[in-house]
Design an enzyme around this catalytic site. Structure first.
Site, short mmCIF file in Angstrom:
data_model
loop_
_atom_site.label_atom_id
_atom_site.label_comp_id
_atom_site.label_asym_id
_atom_site.label_seq_id
_atom_site.Cartn_x
_atom_site.Cartn_y
_atom_site.Cartn_z
CG ASP A 70 -1.84 1.16 1.34
OD1 ASP A 70 -1.60 2.18 0.67
OD2 ASP A 70 -2.82 1.08 2.11
CB VAL A 71 1.95 3.61 -2.67
CG1 VAL A 71 2.41 2.55 -3.65
CG2 VAL A 71 0.61 4.21 -3.08
CG ASN A 97 -0.12 3.92 -12.58
OD1 ASN A 97 -0.67 4.69 -13.36
ND2 ASN A 97 -0.70 2.79 -12.15
CE1 TYR A 170 -7.67 10.75 -9.88
CE2 TYR A 170 -8.05 12.66 -11.28
CZ TYR A 170 -7.55 11.38 -11.11
OH TYR A 170 -6.93 10.74 -12.15
CE LYS A 174 -4.17 11.61 -10.30
NZ LYS A 174 -3.22 10.50 -10.40
#
Length: 272
Positions: A70-71, A97, A170, A174
């Site tokens: 789990d990053v 990613n 989101y 980003k």
């Protein structure tokens, strides 16, 4: 022709691709493997998908391993890179990613959904980038392998610069990825660590399946895509391969937008 092929040859290099059990990450892992890289296929929950990617690469004569992590968890990212070192000796390429969405109007969005998206999309990329940079510097230069100490490709989105109502978490994640990528590129360019980004537009993945899986939804989506088709994971993978190989050796701190023209504000084609 051989000189061009050599530029895209990743033989002798190892790549970690996060979120690689499906979609864009899987496409990138497959293409890097076909270019000769040893590939660590990271996944959080879809072991089946990760093992399918690994099998495909092994069947083609390559080397690959699946690694669950789990990053968003520091200890998981450290273990991910430790397993990469154990399998392949070092890491030369990171493709950061892994990402997700938790959509809601801002006034209804829970703090948990805000944090989950920021933790995975932004903090997760930072943790992976930090671990990659540590590994690059630990290993040192190997000029016969590649002219760069290491290569990082951050997968972002056109929503790093296009606002997106109903998805403030989101879009914020980003936008953060873009400036994180540029800041890392600035900080480590003198050490020959290249850090770049890719901003995909509409791509056929599970995360946005409802937007393209039926013809009516796809037609509505194509109103935003001047090129007239929804992207495929391979469209992003080809850009990632270029950024990971020697052909892009003088490129750092840049974002390649791969979106079929979505960022061209197609609503203005008829004069606004």
């Amino acid at each position: 022709m051989n000189a061009i092929a050599d530029l895209f040859d990743l033989s002798g290099q190892a790549a970690v691709v996060t979120g690689a059990s499906s979609g864009i990450g899987a496409g990138i892992a497959r293409l890097l493997g076909r270019a000769g890289a040893d590939v660590v296929v990271n996944y959080r929950s879809s072991e089946h998908g990760a093992r399918a990617v690994v099998k495909e690469l092994e069947d083609a004569g390559g080397r690959a391993i699946p690694v669950q992590a789990d990053v968003s968890k520091e200890e998981d990212v450290a273990r991910l890179f430790e397993e990469a070192r154990r399998a392949f000796g070092t890491v030369h390429i990171l493709v950061a990613n892994a990402g997700l969405q938790r959509d809601a109007p801002a006034h209804e969005m829970s703090l948990e959904d805000w944090r989950t998206v920021i933790d995975v999309n932004l903090t997760g990329q930072y943790l992976a980038c930090r671990e990659a940079i540590r590994e690059f510097r630990r290993r040192g230069m190997v000029p016969e392998t590649c002219p760069a100490l290491g290569k990082i490709v951050s997968i972002s989105s056109v929503h790093q610069f296009i606002p997106w109502a109903g998805r403030v978490n989101y879009a914020a994640s980003k936008g953060g990825i873009m400036l994180m990528m540029q800041s890392l590129a600035q900080e480590y360019a003198h050490e020959k660590i290249r850090v770049n980004g890719i901003a995909p537009g509409a791509v056929k993945t599970n995360i946005n399946k409802s937007s393209w899986e039926d013809p009516e939804a796809e037609r509505a989506l194509l109103d935003l895509v001047p090129y007239g088709r929804v992207g495929e994971p391979d469209d992003i993978a080809q850009a990632a391969l270029w950024l990971a190989c020697d052909a892009s050796d003088y490129v750092t701190g840049e974002t390649i937008v791969v979106d079929g023209g979505m960022a061209l504000y197609p609503g203005f084609r008829e004069g606004g």
